[in-house]
Scaffold this active site. Structure first.
Site, PDB file in Angstrom:
ATOM      1  N   SER A 122       0.822  -1.207   0.000  1.00 36.46           N
ATOM      2  CA  SER A 122       0.000   0.000   0.000  1.00 36.46           C
ATOM      3  C   SER A 122       0.869   1.275   0.000  1.00 36.46           C
ATOM      4  CB  SER A 122      -0.949  -0.072   1.195  1.00 36.46           C
ATOM      5  OG  SER A 122      -1.919   0.913   1.109  1.00 36.46           O
ATOM      6  N   ASP A 164      -9.789  -4.629  -4.985  1.00 36.65           N
ATOM      7  CA  ASP A 164      -9.097  -3.739  -4.054  1.00 36.65           C
ATOM      8  C   ASP A 164      -9.630  -2.314  -4.271  1.00 36.65           C
ATOM      9  OD1 ASP A 164      -7.288  -2.068  -2.743  1.00 36.65           O
ATOM     10  OD2 ASP A 164      -5.604  -3.415  -3.111  1.00 36.65           O
ATOM     11  N   HIS A 196      -7.186  -5.605  -0.717  1.00 39.40           N
ATOM     12  CA  HIS A 196      -6.008  -4.867  -0.264  1.00 39.40           C
ATOM     13  C   HIS A 196      -5.168  -5.598   0.793  1.00 39.40           C
ATOM     14  CE1 HIS A 196      -4.117  -0.960  -0.570  1.00 39.40           C
ATOM     15  NE2 HIS A 196      -4.033  -0.853   0.745  1.00 39.40           N
TER      16      HIS A 196
END
Ligand SMILES: *[C@@H]1O[C@H](CO)[C@@H](O)[C@H](O)[C@H]1NC(C)=O
Ligand SMILES: *[C@@H]1O[C@H](CO)[C@@H](O)[C@H](O)[C@H]1NC(C)=O
Ligand SMILES: *[C@@H]1O[C@H](CO)[C@@H](O)[C@H](O)[C@H]1NC(C)=O
Length: 423
Positions: free
Chosen positions: A195, A367, A398
């Protein structure tokens, strides 16, 4: 009416409560006392008394030790004075099987704990150590482990919180790479980001392209750079106003967001632990799209104790700007501020074509933060893209990359394939 809608209402309510909490404890002295008593043994006793799993309050070293791993704690000071904490997991493999260092970088609001809370046989930190790699998990400036500076006091100096992923990329990551190279005597290392940990890398390798020489390969889980097609409903709603939100947060003394043992984090944790585990699940769904059920409830509960580790309001505002501007660009300080900082009235864009080290992107269809369309924009500009791998599970999201029980089947083999290939 599904539980997810209630959740969004709750999160907004929670932001409001942060302000209230702040105003109750505005007096600097009172605030410092609260932080003191929050952080240590009192909080632990409180959580013990409520019957929380001890893993919710163990730190990285304690968790890894519990699972039989040897670790080291390292302190790294950046060029601009931030004091960062990195944890190293030592492999039990002997020469000649030992493999080179891998730097792990967590996402926004998160910490190094993300790599181990899923436990043995799932946690990427443990799996890599089992596979003979030398594992280094960094904590970026400002989170619970790296809330220190050589002269700023995070509790009283607003300057401390003047950072976003730009500074992680420009200072935190390069300082850590140099530190690891110096300690291990390896000339290069590999990098795994999750991320915002990927955003940090893209910022670094384009702002300081000389660091590409020190990277064997980077593997980017749930990559975030362009954010034009983001689906996260909360970010979508607040992104046009993040600048105002930041001003509001700063002026009310809340430049630090969602830190550990702050009322808001404790509330999230308590709702998961005591009220209902489905609260954790629906919060993750409402923010990232998670729904496949493959993350064990225990991991989710631990996640809400470990992942809300704090960051600056500027970090959130920077993502808001990226969404709003439709560009992957440096922080917009306003016309005057931009001229002072960058010498141009508008913020420069990150030139990801300058990233010459090999990049592997690992993505997911479901995601809500890292969308496949945005990843296409990124991959069309990267000059050394090795593979863009979409996990072949339509509901993969995610955090499945870091916590799913199926991670050892899908994500880890890719990681090993490329770490080994570029050794
Ligand atoms: C983690 O816990 C251990 C044992 O209580 C302690 O010695 C260590 O300083 C802690 N580390 C951090 C970074 O808090
Ligand atoms: C924050 O840091 C940037 C970059 O160093 C600087 O240009 C800016 O003026 C600073 N902002 C504040 C409010 O101090
Ligand atoms: C970005 O970097 C590439 C590769 O060096 C270069 O050709 C291009 O002109 C740069 N783009 C910008 C906008 O500076």
């Amino acid at each position: 009416m599904d539980i997810h809608k209630y959740n969004i209402v709750f999160i907004i309510g929670a932001i409001y409560i942060t302000f209230l909490e702040h105003h109750v404890s505005t007096l600097p002295a009172a605030r410092q006392d609260t932080l003191e008593s929050y952080s240590n043994s009192n909080i632990r006793s409180f959580k013990k008394a409520l019957g929380y799993d001890e893993e919710t309050y163990l730190n990285f070293t304690e968790l890894a030790t519990k699972y039989g791993y040897r670790t080291e704690e390292h302190t790294i000071t950046t060029e601009d004075g931030y004091i960062l904490k990195a944890f190293r997991i030592l492999t039990n493999c002997q020469e000649p099987y030992k493999r080179p260092p891998v730097l792990l970088m967590h996402g926004v609001f998160d910490s190094s704990d993300v790599w181990i809370i899923a436990g043995k046989d799932i946690g990427i930190g443990y799996l890599l150590a089992d596979y003979c790699y030398d594992v280094w998990a960094l904590n970026h400036r400002g989170n619970k482990y790296s809330r220190k500076h050589v002269y700023y006091n995070p509790d009283t100096d607003m300057e401390f919180w003047n950072y976003s992923f730009d500074e992680h990329g420009n200072f935190d990551i390069p300082a850590t790479i140099d530190y690891i190279i110096q300690v291990t005597k390896h000339k290069k290392l590999s990098y795994i980001g999750h991320s915002q940990g990927t955003t940090d890398f893209f910022a670094m390798a384009s702002l300081k392209p000389e660091y590409n020489e020190k990277i064997r390969v980077s593997i980017q889980l749930a990559p975030v750079a362009w954010m034009t097609n983001i689906f996260n409903p909360i970010l979508k709603v607040i992104s046009p106003a993040t600048h105002l939100l930041k001003i509001f947060l700063d002026s009310s003394g809340n430049s630090e967001l969602l830190s550990e043992n702050h009322l808001i984090q404790l509330m999230f944790e308590m709702l998961c632990q005591v009220v209902s585990k489905s609260f954790c699940i629906s919060t993750l769904h409402a923010t990232t799209g998670y729904e496949d059920g493959s993350i064990p409830t225990k991991t989710l509960v631990l996640a809400f104790s470990h992942v809300l580790s704090g960051t600056s309001s500027k970090s959130l505002a920077h993502f808001g700007q990226v969404i709003k501007s439709k560009h992957f660009q440096r922080y917009d300080e306003g016309t005057k501020g931009n001229v002072k900082r960058y010498g141009t009235p508008t913020p420069p864009k990150y030139n990801v074509s300058l990233i010459t080290s090999p990049v592997v992107l690992i993505c997911a269809e479901n995601d809500w933060v890292s969308s496949l369309k945005d990843i296409d924009i990124l991959s069309s500009k990267l000059s050394n893209l090795v593979e863009k791998y979409v996990v072949p599970e339509p509901k993969w999201s995610h955090h499945n990359h870091v916590w799913s029980t199926k991670l050892p089947n899908y994500v880890f083999p890719k990681i090993i394939e490329y770490l080994d290939k570029f050794n």
